[in-house]
Design a protein around this motif. Structure first.
Motif, short mmCIF file in Angstrom:
data_model
loop_
_atom_site.label_atom_id
_atom_site.label_comp_id
_atom_site.label_asym_id
_atom_site.label_seq_id
_atom_site.Cartn_x
_atom_site.Cartn_y
_atom_site.Cartn_z
N SER A 116 118.22 59.12 39.29
CA SER A 116 118.03 58.13 40.35
C SER A 116 118.03 58.74 41.75
O SER A 116 117.22 58.38 42.60
CB SER A 116 119.08 57.03 40.24
OG SER A 116 120.36 57.58 40.31
N GLU A 117 118.92 59.71 42.00
CA GLU A 117 118.97 60.27 43.35
C GLU A 117 117.65 60.91 43.74
O GLU A 117 117.13 60.69 44.84
CB GLU A 117 120.10 61.31 43.43
CG GLU A 117 121.44 60.68 43.73
CD GLU A 117 122.57 61.64 43.42
OE1 GLU A 117 122.41 62.84 43.67
OE2 GLU A 117 123.60 61.16 42.90
N GLU A 118 117.08 61.69 42.81
CA GLU A 118 115.83 62.37 43.11
C GLU A 118 114.71 61.38 43.39
O GLU A 118 113.98 61.49 44.38
CB GLU A 118 115.40 63.25 41.92
CG GLU A 118 116.22 64.52 41.77
CD GLU A 118 115.89 65.22 40.47
OE1 GLU A 118 114.73 65.10 40.01
OE2 GLU A 118 116.79 65.86 39.90
N VAL A 119 114.60 60.40 42.50
CA VAL A 119 113.49 59.45 42.62
C VAL A 119 113.63 58.65 43.92
O VAL A 119 112.65 58.48 44.66
CB VAL A 119 113.44 58.51 41.41
CG1 VAL A 119 112.30 57.51 41.56
CG2 VAL A 119 113.25 59.30 40.13
N ILE A 120 114.85 58.22 44.21
CA ILE A 120 115.05 57.41 45.42
C ILE A 120 114.74 58.24 46.66
O ILE A 120 114.09 57.78 47.60
CB ILE A 120 116.47 56.83 45.45
CG1 ILE A 120 116.60 55.75 44.38
CG2 ILE A 120 116.79 56.24 46.81
CD1 ILE A 120 117.99 55.18 44.25
N ALA A 121 115.14 59.50 46.64
CA ALA A 121 114.86 60.38 47.79
C ALA A 121 113.36 60.53 47.99
O ALA A 121 112.84 60.42 49.11
CB ALA A 121 115.51 61.74 47.56
N LYS A 122 112.64 60.76 46.90
CA LYS A 122 111.17 60.90 46.97
C LYS A 122 110.53 59.61 47.47
O LYS A 122 109.61 59.63 48.30
CB LYS A 122 110.62 61.23 45.57
CG LYS A 122 110.59 62.71 45.26
CD LYS A 122 109.27 63.32 45.72
CE LYS A 122 109.31 64.85 45.63
NZ LYS A 122 109.53 65.36 44.27
N TYR A 123 111.04 58.50 46.95
CA TYR A 123 110.48 57.19 47.31
C TYR A 123 110.66 56.93 48.80
O TYR A 123 109.74 56.52 49.50
CB TYR A 123 111.17 56.10 46.48
CG TYR A 123 110.75 54.69 46.81
CD1 TYR A 123 109.44 54.27 46.61
CD2 TYR A 123 111.66 53.78 47.33
CE1 TYR A 123 109.05 52.97 46.91
CE2 TYR A 123 111.29 52.48 47.64
CZ TYR A 123 109.98 52.09 47.42
OH TYR A 123 109.60 50.81 47.73
N LYS A 124 111.87 57.25 49.28
CA LYS A 124 112.13 57.08 50.71
C LYS A 124 111.22 57.97 51.51
O LYS A 124 110.66 57.57 52.53
CB LYS A 124 113.59 57.42 51.00
CG LYS A 124 114.54 56.28 50.75
CD LYS A 124 115.93 56.70 51.15
CE LYS A 124 116.92 55.56 51.01
NZ LYS A 124 118.31 56.07 51.01
N GLY A 125 111.05 59.20 51.04
CA GLY A 125 110.17 60.16 51.72
C GLY A 125 108.77 59.62 51.83
O GLY A 125 108.13 59.70 52.90
N SER A 126 108.26 59.03 50.76
CA SER A 126 106.88 58.54 50.76
C SER A 126 106.73 57.39 51.74
O SER A 126 105.69 57.21 52.34
CB SER A 126 106.46 58.11 49.37
OG SER A 126 106.89 56.78 49.13
N ASN A 127 107.78 56.62 51.91
CA ASN A 127 107.71 55.51 52.85
C ASN A 127 107.64 56.02 54.28
O ASN A 127 107.05 55.39 55.15
CB ASN A 127 108.91 54.60 52.69
CG ASN A 127 108.74 53.67 51.52
OD1 ASN A 127 107.62 53.37 51.15
ND2 ASN A 127 109.84 53.25 50.93
N ASN A 128 108.28 57.17 54.51
CA ASN A 128 108.30 57.71 55.85
C ASN A 128 106.97 58.36 56.24
O ASN A 128 106.71 58.60 57.40
CB ASN A 128 109.44 58.72 56.01
CG ASN A 128 110.77 58.02 55.95
OD1 ASN A 128 110.85 56.82 56.22
ND2 ASN A 128 111.82 58.75 55.60
#
Lengths: 248, 256
Positions: free
Chosen positions: A233-245
């Motif tokens: 979960s941590e990795e995916v959420i970090a990537k997801y947040k990154g993509s939003n930015n």
């Protein structure tokens, strides 16, 4: 044991279908081309029994459609899906309450519609009323309650139905976000945690990444109906947040 | 065994829903169930009043002849026109949980049965008033059972169609109105007249005439009539259920 096993699942909606049209339109629309719109494409994942998985993604990425497909509300067009155990689907609340019935009658009605028998509802009745904290309003019409109170009533009914049914698989679609006060929310979250801890497999859709992080070790990220990432979960959420930015 | 218990479950939930709806419709007005009776009663009185002008006949049986036709047709119209919206009207529920959508149709039909019960009481009152014996009404539940089977089938069919066609209920209102005038409810027909021949294809006419023969002439229907009407009803029910179950899994997607 796997409780959900999905392979290459695909789901299409008919984009041109309009459900609210009259007979003349229906006659003419025979000649219209039927445009298909892919909501889910090539979705594959397994869920072990007792596992909790979060699903994240932007609006319109297919999260709710995925849950409804697993719940059996929607049919799928491609691929295969094997489900072991009973499934319960839980979405935004506010459905089904009859405004002109009293709270007491609504509890019975909702319980019946959610698959409890009459005797079981009678046993659970007191508990539901206490949980909602609305005993004063037991015999007043539901339309007289405020929105927040309605949500509380709905939460209480549904959560008790779920605990009683004890389904092996729970599909939760944005159930935590609604206008109830903090105290009730805490109570509700506690009950919810109890439910999750009782060994059901849970698929959990939310835009609240903190909640996802708290309950799920594994997260699936959907975009345009495809799985972009599936993992810790941590990795995916970090990537997801990154993509939003990225400003995409 | 499981199928039977599932069916029982659907019926019991449908019954509960119907009870709630029935209560909802009657509360808040002191007249309550009288509203159900107002429409057939008013029509009955108007037609009795007009009798001299349009029919000229002076059969003593006319009031009961008229009322029996009115209430059977009224049951038909009421139950079909309310159950036609039973799927589209509960779109919210059907879209948000896995639910047997048969429940909604069955509950509407049961609700119409409740209100029909009051119409039967009205008929009994008038029959007593005009000096008829009520004994022959004992056979009515048999006719009614077949009628309910027929209406159930039609309701499954109509409610499925109305998912695709939004204004079907308007069309249905017009069609039932047409049928009301072409069925010999307030007039007599001679055999082999044009209207009689037309009514050979009208199932409601069979129900009404069987019922009239029973209570007015104490005549048990001929076997062939019974066979025709019960088979037609069963066929309609089977067609309705087949079409309904073909599309019922698609309702959540099709409803708006």
């Amino acid at each position: 044991m796997k409780s959900i096993s999905i392979k290459n699942l695909g789901k299409r909606f008919r984009r041109s279908f309009r459900g609210d049209e009259g007979i003349l339109y229906r006659l003419f629309s025979i000649f219209k081309t039927k445009e298909k719109f892919e909501v889910l494409r090539n979705i594959s994942f397994d869920l072990d029994s007792g596992e909790t998985v979060g699903v994240i993604g932007r609006n319109g990425s297919g999260k709710s459609t995925l849950l409804k497909t697993i719940a059996g509300i929607y049919l799928f067009d491609e691929g295969s899906m094997v489900i072991n155990g009973s499934v319960d689907y839980l979405s935004g609340f506010g459905h089904g309450l009859q405004k002109r019935l009293t709270m007491r009658e609504n509890i019975y009605l909702m319980g019946l519609l959610r698959g409890l028998c009459k005797e079981r509802i009678e046993e659970l009745f007191e508990e539901i009323v206490d949980f909602s904290g609305l005993r004063k309003f037991l015999d007043s019409k539901v339309y007289q309650l405020s929105t927040g109170m309605l949500n509380r009533l709905n939460f209480s009914i549904i959560i008790h139905c779920l605990i009683n049914k004890n389904s092996e698989i729970l599909l939760i679609d944005e159930a935590f976000s609604s206008g109830v006060d903090l105290k009730f929310k805490e109570k509700f979250v506690l009950k919810m945690e109890e439910l999750i801890a009782s060994g059901s497999s849970v698929v959990f859709v939310s835009h609240n990444l903190r909640l996802i992080d708290r309950y799920c070790k594994r997260v699936i990220w959907l975009e345009d109906g495809r799985v972009i990432m599936d993992g810790n979960s941590e990795e995916v959420i970090a990537k997801y947040k990154g993509s939003n930015n990225d400003g995409r | 065994m499981r199928k039977v218990s599932k069916l029982m479950n659907i019926f019991s939930i449908g019954f509960e829903l119907a009870k709630k709806d029935f209560k909802l419709r009657n509360e808040g007005s002191y007249l309550g169930v009288l509203w159900y009776l107002l429409d057939p009663l008013l029509l009955f009185l108007i037609l009795i009043f007009l009798r001299g002008f349009i029919i000229g006949g002076d059969s003593n049986d006319y009031p009961i002849y008229l009322l029996s036709g009115l209430i059977i047709f009224n049951f038909f119209r009421h139950s079909t026109s309310t159950s036609i919206n039973s799927i589209t009207g509960n779109a919210n529920l059907i879209k948000s949980m896995k639910i047997e959508s048969e429940i909604f149709i069955i509950s509407r039909v049961i609700q119409s049965i409740f209100s029909h019960f009051f119409e039967i009481i009205l008929l009994c009152i008038f029959m007593l008033y005009f000096g008829y014996s009520l004994n022959w009404l004992i056979f009515y539940p048999l006719i009614f059972l077949v009628l309910v089977i027929f209406i159930m089938g039609l309701s499954f069919l109509l409610s499925t169609l109305s998912v695709f066609i939004k204004d079907l209920n308007n069309l249905w209102l017009v069609l039932t109105r047409l049928l009301w005038f072409s069925t010999p409810i307030f007039y007599y027909v001679d055999e082999l007249s044009f209207i009689y021949l037309l009514n050979i294809f009208n199932p409601i006419f069979y129900f009404i005439s069987i019922f009239r023969n029973l209570i007015l002439d104490h005549m048990v229907p001929r076997l062939i009539t019974v066979l025709i009407i019960s088979n037609t009803s069963l066929v309609i029910l089977i067609i309705g259920l087949l079409i309904f179950s073909k599309y019922k899994n698609k309702f959540p997607e099709l409803l708006s």
